[in-house]
Every structure is written in structure tokens, then in C-alpha cells.
Design a protein around this motif. Structure first.
Motif, mmCIF file in Angstrom:
data_model
loop_
_atom_site.group_PDB
_atom_site.id
_atom_site.type_symbol
_atom_site.label_atom_id
_atom_site.label_comp_id
_atom_site.label_asym_id
_atom_site.label_seq_id
_atom_site.Cartn_x
_atom_site.Cartn_y
_atom_site.Cartn_z
ATOM 1 N N ALA A 95 -15.871 98.043 -26.178
ATOM 2 C CA ALA A 95 -15.224 99.710 -25.917
ATOM 3 C C ALA A 95 -15.470 100.149 -24.748
ATOM 4 O O ALA A 95 -16.556 100.121 -24.332
ATOM 5 N N HIS A 271 -9.829 94.226 -18.557
ATOM 6 C CA HIS A 271 -9.195 93.451 -19.934
ATOM 7 C C HIS A 271 -7.909 93.009 -19.848
ATOM 8 O O HIS A 271 -6.892 93.466 -19.213
ATOM 9 N N GLY A 340 -14.855 99.134 -41.756
ATOM 10 C CA GLY A 340 -14.707 98.516 -40.404
ATOM 11 C C GLY A 340 -13.576 99.192 -39.621
ATOM 12 O O GLY A 340 -12.701 99.833 -40.366
HETATM 13 P P1 FAD Z 1 -17.989 95.774 -35.034
HETATM 14 O O1 FAD Z 1 -18.467 96.595 -33.824
HETATM 15 O O2 FAD Z 1 -17.289 94.509 -34.641
HETATM 16 O O3 FAD Z 1 -19.438 95.508 -36.011
HETATM 17 C C1 FAD Z 1 -19.162 94.348 -36.671
HETATM 18 C C2 FAD Z 1 -20.721 94.049 -36.637
HETATM 19 O O4 FAD Z 1 -20.863 92.852 -37.655
HETATM 20 C C3 FAD Z 1 -21.189 93.268 -35.254
HETATM 21 O O5 FAD Z 1 -22.249 93.544 -34.745
HETATM 22 C C4 FAD Z 1 -21.480 91.732 -35.633
HETATM 23 O O6 FAD Z 1 -22.428 90.972 -35.122
HETATM 24 C C5 FAD Z 1 -21.768 91.861 -37.057
HETATM 25 N N1 FAD Z 1 -21.308 90.650 -37.869
HETATM 26 C C6 FAD Z 1 -20.177 89.952 -38.003
HETATM 27 N N2 FAD Z 1 -20.394 88.972 -39.195
HETATM 28 C C7 FAD Z 1 -21.661 89.023 -39.602
HETATM 29 C C8 FAD Z 1 -22.351 88.076 -40.454
HETATM 30 N N3 FAD Z 1 -21.789 87.251 -40.999
HETATM 31 N N4 FAD Z 1 -23.814 88.376 -40.544
HETATM 32 C C9 FAD Z 1 -24.476 89.441 -39.620
HETATM 33 N N5 FAD Z 1 -23.772 90.060 -38.939
HETATM 34 C C10 FAD Z 1 -22.376 90.190 -38.800
HETATM 35 N N6 FAD Z 1 -12.288 101.294 -29.194
HETATM 36 C C11 FAD Z 1 -11.971 102.623 -28.632
HETATM 37 O O7 FAD Z 1 -12.011 103.508 -29.417
HETATM 38 N N7 FAD Z 1 -11.978 102.852 -27.302
HETATM 39 C C12 FAD Z 1 -11.693 101.700 -26.481
HETATM 40 O O8 FAD Z 1 -11.749 101.955 -25.194
HETATM 41 C C13 FAD Z 1 -11.930 100.539 -27.108
HETATM 42 N N8 FAD Z 1 -11.944 99.313 -26.108
HETATM 43 C C14 FAD Z 1 -12.357 98.069 -26.645
HETATM 44 C C15 FAD Z 1 -12.293 96.982 -25.804
HETATM 45 C C16 FAD Z 1 -12.422 95.703 -26.312
HETATM 46 C C17 FAD Z 1 -12.507 94.329 -25.338
HETATM 47 C C18 FAD Z 1 -12.938 95.496 -27.682
HETATM 48 C C19 FAD Z 1 -13.383 94.223 -28.319
HETATM 49 C C20 FAD Z 1 -12.812 96.566 -28.657
HETATM 50 C C21 FAD Z 1 -12.382 98.039 -27.969
HETATM 51 N N9 FAD Z 1 -12.581 99.058 -29.025
HETATM 52 C C22 FAD Z 1 -12.187 100.400 -28.411
HETATM 53 C C23 FAD Z 1 -12.640 98.851 -30.246
HETATM 54 C C24 FAD Z 1 -14.025 99.361 -30.771
HETATM 55 O O9 FAD Z 1 -15.032 98.621 -30.120
HETATM 56 C C25 FAD Z 1 -14.112 99.210 -32.349
HETATM 57 O O10 FAD Z 1 -13.077 99.745 -33.039
HETATM 58 C C26 FAD Z 1 -15.424 99.236 -33.155
HETATM 59 O O11 FAD Z 1 -16.441 99.083 -32.165
HETATM 60 C C27 FAD Z 1 -15.621 98.665 -34.303
HETATM 61 O O12 FAD Z 1 -16.657 98.724 -35.017
HETATM 62 P P2 FAD Z 1 -17.131 98.063 -36.142
HETATM 63 O O13 FAD Z 1 -18.405 98.357 -36.853
HETATM 64 O O14 FAD Z 1 -15.852 98.248 -37.002
HETATM 65 O O15 FAD Z 1 -17.111 96.582 -35.844
#
Ligand code: FAD
Ligand code: NAI
Length: 368
Positions: A95, A271, A340
Motif C-alpha cells: 500500500a 507497481h 479483509g
Molecule cells: P492483509 O494486509 O493481506 O493481511 C492479511 C494477513 O494475514 C497478512 O499479514 C498475512 O501474512 C496473514 N495470513 C494470511 N494467511 C495466513 C495464515 N494461514 N496464517 C497466519 N497468517 C496468515 N490500498 C490503498 O488504500 N492504497 C494503496 O495505495 C494501495 N496500494 C497497494 C499496492 C499493492 C502492491 C498492494 C499489494 C496492495 C495495495 N493496497 C492499497 C491495498 C491494501 O494494502 C490492502 O487493502 C490492505 O492492506 C489489506 O489489509 P487486510 O488486513 O485485509 O489484508
């Protein structure tokens, strides 16, 4: 209150009620609280995933008096908001920034700003379309963790209990509680409820005990993104600090060092578009760096000096292909939940809102 202090009120309870009564008791010393009988809720709530959605839920559950236990397969918190330490400074490879539109999220961001976890980032924005680079200023407030993106999730994690480098492979339920099995074969539990806060593709396997939830997660396609970071000893001669890119292998360019709190030499994050990433999913990282560096040169319209340091990271589950309006997935009878960014739009704000919804659903299910 003096008349009340002479009475002894005996309360058997758990969760928020007991927590609330302890607080009341501290104030007025009016009742004797004895521990709850061992019940369903005397066990903590397991949260799999210490990204923003899991931490959003964890904080709300903790504030409501429930104990939580977080698990994450990575070495630290943040998930897709994590930052990578490198020889050329801390790099935000996932992000890049976030916007806040929902009123509750705006309030949360303001609190985080007061805590010093986030700051406004006001880059010089450009856009690149049909081979033309042009300034594209706007008035949209944009936020970043400071001094690195992961500072936000570190702040939210605080002293909540967490097990890092612990990949959960299976979740199963006994008569009254849940247990988790990790990749090393260790069992964790018992837990009263489980919240799966992982990207959809990883969540679906963990939700097998609730087939409807598992199917919902399995039907959510997620797009990949290649990210490349480049470090230069001397600052590149350009005023560009952020660029929305079209008609190129790239979709986004950021001067990482233009974000508040980042010192160090000039570092950039590129990216690739999801389409380009899909087409080059298994390319070696060094080739990806070369191809995206060449695309960067074309956007800037100038040859780059030698790159001093570079690295690439492939995000297999970067963002949901389509926004959804699921908010959170719930099976209150089983005590299994999922949240998520993929439950809403694939943005930081959506991840936080989904975690909030999951916490509300868990609390409501306990009250029933
Ligand atoms: P995640 O951050 O994916 O957290 C999930 C966690 O679960 C991870 O830490 C992982 O290690 C853990 N996990 C998964 N499976 C298991 C398991 N079996 N056992 C234990 N742990 C596990 N959003 C914006 O608003 N602005 C942006 O500029 C932006 N740019 C982005 C650029 C990129 C390249 C990416 C990849 C994403 C971007 N996003 C952006 C999206 C943003 O990062 C996500 O929407 C947000 O961080 C998601 O949070 P989450 O908690 O849903 O998932
Ligand atoms: P936002 O409002 O800044 O941007 C939304 C979209 O509007 C941008 O993607 C861009 O296409 C366009 N845009 C905004 N300002 C512009 C400007 N000044 N000039 C030209 N185009 C402009 O932020 P929002 O809605 O919070 O979205 C977050 C960002 O995160 C977006 O850029 C989105 O693409 C990106 N994102 C990237 C992911 C990835 O995997 N690479 C995953 C999820 C989000």
C-alpha cells in the motif's frame, strides 16, 4: 454512592460485563466479583492475520473487554501495508497511501495522526497517458504511515498478544471451542471464536468448517502485482513524486523518499499493472526489475543514471478483481467469521471497515 458501598453484589460473568464491572468496582468499590464459571466465552478469540483488517477487529474487541490472540505467518504486522527494510531505507512496497471517505474511518485516521502513526503526504502528482506525462494536481488528502507504512499497524498492535511466523493451516471445532493447527504441527487453543483476516484465496481453505463462507471467499478473484524498488545515490532530476500510469507496463510510480519521515538516498517504488503482472507472473525478479526500470525511463522521458540498489516483490493477492459489498462473512452459530479488504473494495479503508464490521458481528453474536 455511600449507601451502596456497604452492599455486596455478587456477579458471575465474563467478557465485557465482567470487565465493565471491574472498572465500576475500581471507581466505587461496590461489589465483589467472582470469576465466571468456565464457559464458552472464557476462551480468547483467535484472529488469523495481523494486517489492518485483523488489527481493526482486534482493537475493537479488546476495547470491549474480550481477550484476543493474533496469529500471522509473517515476521511482523501489516500484511500488504508492511514495509521492507533495505540498504536504501525503509520501502513501502505494498500500500502506497490511503484516503479516508467513511466518517468513522476519518475519525480513526485523525486519532492515528494524533498518535504520530500517520501523516499527510502531498506529493507532486503526475499522470501518464498515451505516451504523455503531465502534472495532475488535486486536493485529495492522502495519508501514509510514518516513518514507514508499517508504523500504523505497529501502533495498532501495541501490546496485543500475537504469534508471528505462525502459519495456520487448519481450524477445527470441538463441542464448545475452536482449535488451530499451524504448519509446524502445533495446536493452539481453545478459542471461543475464530476470525479469519487473510486475503480471500488464503481465507477460503481456513473457512472449510463453514462451507458457505468458504465458497464466498473462493469465488473472490484477486489480482497480482509486481512491485520494484530502485535506489539512487543522487536524486533524479524530476519534480515528479507520484504518478498514475496508463498505457504502460506500469500502473503507479512513487518517490518513496518524498513521503514524510523517510530520509536516506533517493528511492522509488514502481507497481506494474495487474495485466502486465499476470503476463509476467513467473519471470525472474532480475528480468522484472529490468523491464519495469525501462518502462520508468519511458514515462520520465529521460535516461536514468545507474541504479545503485534494486529489489522486486511479487504480490500474488494484491487486490480483489472487483469491489464487493460483503463487509464481513459471519457464521454466528459456529462462531466463525472472516474479514479483509476483499469483502469491500481492495483498499486500506475497506480493510479497516471490514474489521470493524467483523468485530461488531462477533460482539452481537455473544450477546445473543
Ligand atoms: P492483509 O494486509 O493481506 O493481511 C492479511 C494477513 O494475514 C497478512 O499479514 C498475512 O501474512 C496473514 N495470513 C494470511 N494467511 C495466513 C495464515 N494461514 N496464517 C497466519 N497468517 C496468515 N490500498 C490503498 O488504500 N492504497 C494503496 O495505495 C494501495 N496500494 C497497494 C499496492 C499493492 C502492491 C498492494 C499489494 C496492495 C495495495 N493496497 C492499497 C491495498 C491494501 O494494502 C490492502 O487493502 C490492505 O492492506 C489489506 O489489509 P487486510 O488486513 O485485509 O489484508
Ligand atoms: P485515490 O482517490 O487517490 O485514487 C483513485 C484512482 O483515481 C487512482 O487509481 C487513479 O486512477 C485516479 N486518480 C486519483 N487522483 C488522480 C490524479 N491526481 N490524477 C490522475 N488520476 C488520479 O485513492 P483511493 O481511491 O484511496 O485508491 C487508492 C489507490 O490504491 C489507488 O491508486 C488504487 O489503484 C491503489 N491500489 C493499488 C493496489 C495494487 O495492488 N497496486 C491495490 C489496491 C489499491
Amino acid at each position: 454512592m455511600s449507601g451502596l458501598t456497604t452492599r455486596i453484589l455478587i456477579i458471575r460473568g465474563n467478557g465485557c460485563l465482567t470487565d465493565f464491572m471491574y472498572k465500576l468496582n475500581t471507581l466505587y468499590n461496590l461489589c465483589q466479583i467472582i470469576p465466571a464459571e468456565p464457559t464458552f466465552m472464557s476462551n480468547p478469540i483467535a484472529i488469523i492475520g495481523a494486517g489492518l483488517s485483523g488489527l481493526s477487529a482486534a482493537n475493537t474487541l479488546h476495547a470491549a473487554g474480550y481477550s484476543v490472540q493474533l496469529f500471522d505467518k509473517s515476521r511482523g504486522s501489516g500484511g500488504r501495508m508492511s514495509s521492507k527494510r533495505s540498504g536504501f531505507g525503509d520501502l513501502d512496497l505494498g500500500a502506497q497511501y490511503f484516503t479516508a471517505r467513511d466518517a468513522d474511518f476519518v475519525r480513526a485516521v485523525s486519532h492515528w495522526q494524533q498518535q504520530g502513526w500517520v501523516e499527510r503526504w502531498s506529493p507532486q502528482i503526475y499522470q501518464y497517458r498515451e505516451g504523455q506525462l503531465s502534472p495532475s494536481p488535486d486536493h485529495q488528502p492522502r495519508w501514509v504511515g510514518t516513518p514507514r507504512m508499517s508504523a500504523l499497524t505497529r501502533g495498532l498492535l501495541g501490546s496485543l498478544p500475537v504469534r508471528f511466523e505462525c502459519r495456520i493451516c487448519e481450524i477445527f471445532r470441538g463441542d464448545q471451542h475452536w482449535q488451530l493447527l499451524d504448519a509446524e504441527g502445533n495446536l493452539h487453543g481453545p478459542f471461543s471464536h475464530v476470525l479469519v483476516a487473510a486475503p480471500a484465496a488464503q481465507a477460503s481453505a481456513l473457512l472449510a468448517a463453514a462451507p458457505a463462507l468458504a465458497a464466498q471467499a473462493a469465488s473472490t478473484a484477486m489480482e497480482p502485482v509486481w512491485a520494484v524498488a530502485l535506489g539512487f545515490e543522487h536524486a533524479l532530476p524530476t519534480s515528479l513524486e507520484a504518478c498514475f500510469v496508463q498505457d504502460s507496463p506500469l500502473a503507479w510510480i512513487a518517490r518513496n523518499t518524498s513521503k514524510p519521515g523517510r530520509s536516506m538516498p533517493d528511492s522509488w517504488v514502481l507497481h506494474a499493472s495487474s495485466q502486465w503482472t499476470r503476463e509476467h507472473l513467473d519471470l525472474p525478479a532480475s528480468n522484472v526489475i529490468d523491464l519495469l526500470t525501462a518502462a520508468f525511463e519511458r514515462v520520465l522521458g529521460q535516461a536514468l543514471p545507474p541504479v545503485d540498489a534494486s529489489l522486486a516483490q511479487r504480490w500474488l493477492y494484491a487486490r480483489p478483481a472487483q469491489p464487493q459489498d460483503l463487509r464481513a462473512l459471519c457464521d454466528p452459530a459456529l462462531g466463525l467469521f472472516a474479514c479483509g479488504d476483499w469483502c469491500l473494495a481492495g483498499r486500506v479503508e475497506g480493510a479497516w471497515l471490514s474489521g470493524q464490521q467483523a468485530a461488531r458481528e462477533i460482539i452481537a453474536s455473544i450477546g445473543k
